[in-house]
Write a protein that holds these residues in place. Structure first.
Motif, PDB file in Angstrom:
ATOM      1  N   TYR A  14       1.102  -0.993  -0.143  1.00 14.61           N
ATOM      2  CA  TYR A  14      -0.153  -0.016   0.037  1.00 14.61           C
ATOM      3  C   TYR A  14       0.830   1.204   0.312  1.00 14.61           C
ATOM      4  O   TYR A  14       2.391   1.159   0.255  1.00 14.61           O
ATOM      5  CB  TYR A  14      -1.288   0.061   0.927  1.00 14.61           C
ATOM      6  CG  TYR A  14      -2.226   1.272   1.528  1.00 14.61           C
ATOM      7  CD1 TYR A  14      -2.729   1.187   0.215  1.00 14.61           C
ATOM      8  CD2 TYR A  14      -2.212   1.642   2.262  1.00 14.61           C
ATOM      9  CE1 TYR A  14      -3.747   2.193   0.282  1.00 14.61           C
ATOM     10  CE2 TYR A  14      -3.075   2.839   2.134  1.00 14.61           C
ATOM     11  CZ  TYR A  14      -4.055   3.073   1.342  1.00 14.61           C
ATOM     12  OH  TYR A  14      -4.708   4.017   1.371  1.00 14.61           O
ATOM     13  N   ALA A  15       0.092   2.109   0.010  1.00 10.66           N
ATOM     14  CA  ALA A  15       1.410   3.845  -0.018  1.00 10.66           C
ATOM     15  C   ALA A  15       1.144   3.696   1.006  1.00 10.66           C
ATOM     16  O   ALA A  15       0.977   3.800   2.190  1.00 10.66           O
ATOM     17  CB  ALA A  15       0.317   4.754  -0.633  1.00 10.66           C
ATOM     18  N   PRO A  16       2.643   4.602   1.511  1.00 16.22           N
ATOM     19  CA  PRO A  16       3.253   5.123   2.492  1.00 16.22           C
ATOM     20  C   PRO A  16       2.388   5.933   2.878  1.00 16.22           C
ATOM     21  O   PRO A  16       1.671   6.727   2.526  1.00 16.22           O
ATOM     22  CB  PRO A  16       4.555   5.295   1.908  1.00 16.22           C
ATOM     23  CG  PRO A  16       4.009   6.052   0.699  1.00 16.22           C
ATOM     24  CD  PRO A  16       3.741   5.194   0.468  1.00 16.22           C
ATOM     25  N   LEU A  17       2.594   7.017   4.819  1.00 17.45           N
ATOM     26  CA  LEU A  17       1.780   7.629   4.956  1.00 17.45           C
ATOM     27  C   LEU A  17       2.080   9.200   5.061  1.00 17.45           C
ATOM     28  O   LEU A  17       3.308   8.523   4.660  1.00 17.45           O
ATOM     29  CB  LEU A  17       1.122   7.420   6.655  1.00 17.45           C
ATOM     30  CG  LEU A  17       0.842   5.822   6.977  1.00 17.45           C
ATOM     31  CD1 LEU A  17       0.073   5.486   8.447  1.00 17.45           C
ATOM     32  CD2 LEU A  17      -0.971   6.269   6.281  1.00 17.45           C
ATOM     33  N   SER A  42      -4.211   6.475   3.004  1.00 17.32           N
ATOM     34  CA  SER A  42      -3.567   7.222   2.674  1.00 17.32           C
ATOM     35  C   SER A  42      -3.755   8.511   2.050  1.00 17.32           C
ATOM     36  O   SER A  42      -3.794   8.078   0.773  1.00 17.32           O
ATOM     37  CB  SER A  42      -1.712   7.013   2.736  1.00 17.32           C
ATOM     38  OG  SER A  42      -0.827   7.877   2.424  1.00 17.32           O
ATOM     39  N   ALA A  43      -3.493   9.636   2.018  1.00 17.92           N
ATOM     40  CA  ALA A  43      -3.195  10.732   0.832  1.00 17.92           C
ATOM     41  C   ALA A  43      -2.856  11.081  -0.136  1.00 17.92           C
ATOM     42  O   ALA A  43      -2.875  10.926  -1.206  1.00 17.92           O
ATOM     43  CB  ALA A  43      -2.960  11.487   1.916  1.00 17.92           C
ATOM     44  N   LEU A  44      -1.271   9.678   0.659  1.00 20.97           N
ATOM     45  CA  LEU A  44      -0.558  10.164  -0.861  1.00 20.97           C
ATOM     46  C   LEU A  44      -0.774   8.729  -1.609  1.00 20.97           C
ATOM     47  O   LEU A  44      -0.541   9.014  -3.086  1.00 20.97           O
ATOM     48  CB  LEU A  44       1.201   9.284   0.133  1.00 20.97           C
ATOM     49  CG  LEU A  44       1.682  10.332   0.276  1.00 20.97           C
ATOM     50  CD1 LEU A  44       2.994   9.929   1.015  1.00 20.97           C
ATOM     51  CD2 LEU A  44       1.630  11.800  -0.646  1.00 20.97           C
ATOM     52  N   ASP A  45      -1.535   8.195  -1.231  1.00 22.30           N
ATOM     53  CA  ASP A  45      -2.686   6.915  -1.954  1.00 22.30           C
ATOM     54  C   ASP A  45      -3.424   8.033  -3.414  1.00 22.30           C
ATOM     55  O   ASP A  45      -3.223   7.602  -4.316  1.00 22.30           O
ATOM     56  CB  ASP A  45      -3.266   6.075  -1.271  1.00 22.30           C
ATOM     57  CG  ASP A  45      -3.321   4.817  -1.948  1.00 22.30           C
ATOM     58  OD1 ASP A  45      -2.425   4.256  -3.365  1.00 22.30           O
ATOM     59  OD2 ASP A  45      -4.325   3.768  -2.185  1.00 22.30           O
TER      60      ASP A  45
END
Length: 546
Positions: free
Chosen positions: A317-320, A430-433
């Protein structure tokens, strides 16, 4: 236009039963935070596809509620639920953000909400309501089919009641409701004209797996509870510890937008600027003290923010994102409680696993949800969310996620509009996702992206709302203006919910103005202080390219 009571006899739709019809006078209901009187409207409750499962023997239906205002504006609003669904919330039409001052019903929309095809069994000891995932059809309804089935029924009910069809249709939701929005856009379910989502959990099974894995990292820094013999996750990272990390993030990132104001507006630059191992002091002793974290705590946080990877190096998954809002109460609640309780752990066990776990495995009798979560290997977790095995004909990644999310071909070709907002300090999705999705979408569509979608990052905001943020904003008004008048949205105004607001946010710093405003800029633009004027007012900021 029919009388409300006439719908019971005069509306029919395939495999649909109206269970209650009631006319309510103006002001008869008072949702929290809504000051102005709610309009007179007709409330319709019903159920679709009532059945008994051949797999678990339980009764299922797609239960729904519609609220039809007497003074209708010609618009339809699908209110998508969050979490595991399983409950019919009042169909007021939540306009998202923290503490909205109005709702869609109040503005004249006809609104529907539903339980997405199952009722959560809240009285099941130890495992919450996720056992609906044992039924294959309940999984599919929850994932995407309930929206597809309810939408034409809702349109038919609107046409029957008002004597004409809706002019425009909107779907709005946050968290899992945001996932519903992404799925509806990608599948072009219901051919919605506009979709607005906050905190979209569009890769929910992988996000849930990352949550469970994150709990395993915190367990390594947690003391053992003398009563249970299990790690005490709440004691692994205290509220004071997270406040320290938040302060260090601010020290390195707050001024990037031109003003030291307790907000990290340049999210992407902050990820390059902050390093927890370098920028947070390490305690000399094993136990943490004021102003420092233990080596174990820093290791756990660094791992959680980086996210899990598989043995071959692929990210699960994407980092936080590092952000000042991670000191919000919601952050620790999701990471240290929901991750091993009746949210992520139960979803992984029953809804996203193929085959699902036996209810006796994580019932609290011997093996608990926490045991399941802390013992779930990430490699095995990826296998079970990708697996298909009869009678489960679609994997969790198939029925939960939007197919070809970077294209949404039919939705884009029709000229439909999508607004996305995401709290940077969201501990779950995550917002980065969302950033990664938007950049992939833009890479495919190029300049035409600007005709279809906008992404807004909300600094400091936790999951859907709250945190250390100006989290009160309105996505519905600009969405309607874009769909119906071609007025493309630019910067949005977000307001703090300080003392005296309709629903105050108790976590706001005391030195913020109670009505602080900020610009939410369309990504990748960043809100920067102009260099003069009151720093509490959005008017003294502007959106610039990073």
């Amino acid at each position: 236009m029919l009388k409300c009571a006439d719908l019971t006899e005069r509306f029919q739709h395939a495999d649909t039963r109206l269970t209650k019809v009631e006319a309510l006078a103006e002001g008869a209901v008072k949702p929290p935070g809504i000051v102005e009187a709610m309009p007179a409207h007709c409330v319709v409750s019903g159920a679709m596809e009532e059945r008994t499962s051949p797999v678990d023997g339980k009764r299922y239906a797609i239960s729904f509620e519609m609220r039809l205002p007497t003074a209708w504006n010609g618009r339809f609003f699908y209110q998508a639920n969050g979490g595991l669904d399983g409950f019919v919330t009042p169909a007021y039409g939540d306009t998202l953000g923290g503490g909205p001052r109005s709702n869609a019903l109040q503005r004249g929309f006809a609104v529907i909400s539903s339980d997405a095809g199952h009722a959560l069994e809240r009285n099941v000891p130890g495992i919450g309501g996720g056992t609906f995932g044992i039924d294959p059809q309940a999984r599919l309804n929850y994932g995407y089919q309930a929206v597809a089935k309810l939408t034409p029924m809702a349109h038919a009910l609107i046409a029957r009641y008002y004597g004409r069809p809706a002019d425009t249709s909107y779907l709005v939701g946050t968290s899992n409701g945001g996932r519903h929005g992404f799925v509806a856009a990608a599948r072009d379910t219901g051919r919605y004209d506009g979709i607005a989502v906050v905190t979209p959990g569009w890769r929910l099974p992988r996000a849930a797996l990352a949550q469970v894995w994150g709990a395993q990292q915190f367990a390594k820094a947690a003391p053992i509870d003398a009563k249970t013999g299990r790690p005490d996750l709440k004691a692994s990272i205290s509220a004071a510890d997270m406040a320290l990390v938040s302060a260090r993030v601010l020290a390195h990132c707050d001024a990037l937008d031109g003003l030291v104001d307790g907000i990290v507006a340049d999210t992407i630059a902050c990820q390059r600027q902050f390093d927890i191992q370098r920028d947070v002091p390490t305690c000399a002793a094993a136990a943490p003290n004021d102003g420092c974290l233990s080596t174990a705590q820093k290791t756990a946080l660094a791992a959680v923010f980086a996210g899990p990877t598989l043995r071959d190096g692929r990210a699960v998954y994407a980092p936080l994102a590092w952000d000042a809002g991670l000191r919000g109460t919601d952050w620790r609640t999701w990471k240290l409680e929901h991750s091993v309780g009746p949210r992520d752990a139960v979803a992984m066990a029953y809804v996203f696993s193929t085959p699902p776990a036996s209810p006796t495995v994580v019932s609290g009798q011997g093996t608990t949800l926490q045991d399941f979560a802390l013992g779930l290997d990430v490699e095995r977790g990826i296998g079970i969310v990708d697996a298909v095995a009869a009678p489960y004909t679609e994997s969790a990644m198939q029925f939960m996620t939007p197919p070809d999310a970077q294209r949404m071909a039919s939705f884009v070709a029709r000229g439909a509009k999508l607004l996305v907002a995401h709290g940077v300090a969201d501990p779950v999705f995550s917002a980065l996702d969302s950033v990664n999705w938007y950049e992939a979408f833009r890479a495919h569509h190029g300049a035409s992206t600007e005709r279809t979608t906008r992404l807004y990052l909300v600094p400091g905001m936790n999951h859907s709302r709250g945190g250390i943020a100006t989290d009160q904003f309105d996505l519905l008004t600009p969405l309607v203006a874009w769909v119906e008048r071609g007025e493309a949205p630019q910067a949005l105004i977000a307001t703090a919910r300080g003392p005296g607001s309709n629903l105050p946010n108790p976590e706001l710093p005391a030195n913020w103005s109670a009505q602080r405003t900020r610009l939410l800029c369309p990504f990748p633009q960043v809100a920067r202080y102009r260099g003069q004027g009151d720093g509490e007012l959005a008017a003294n900021f502007h959106c610039v390219a990073p």
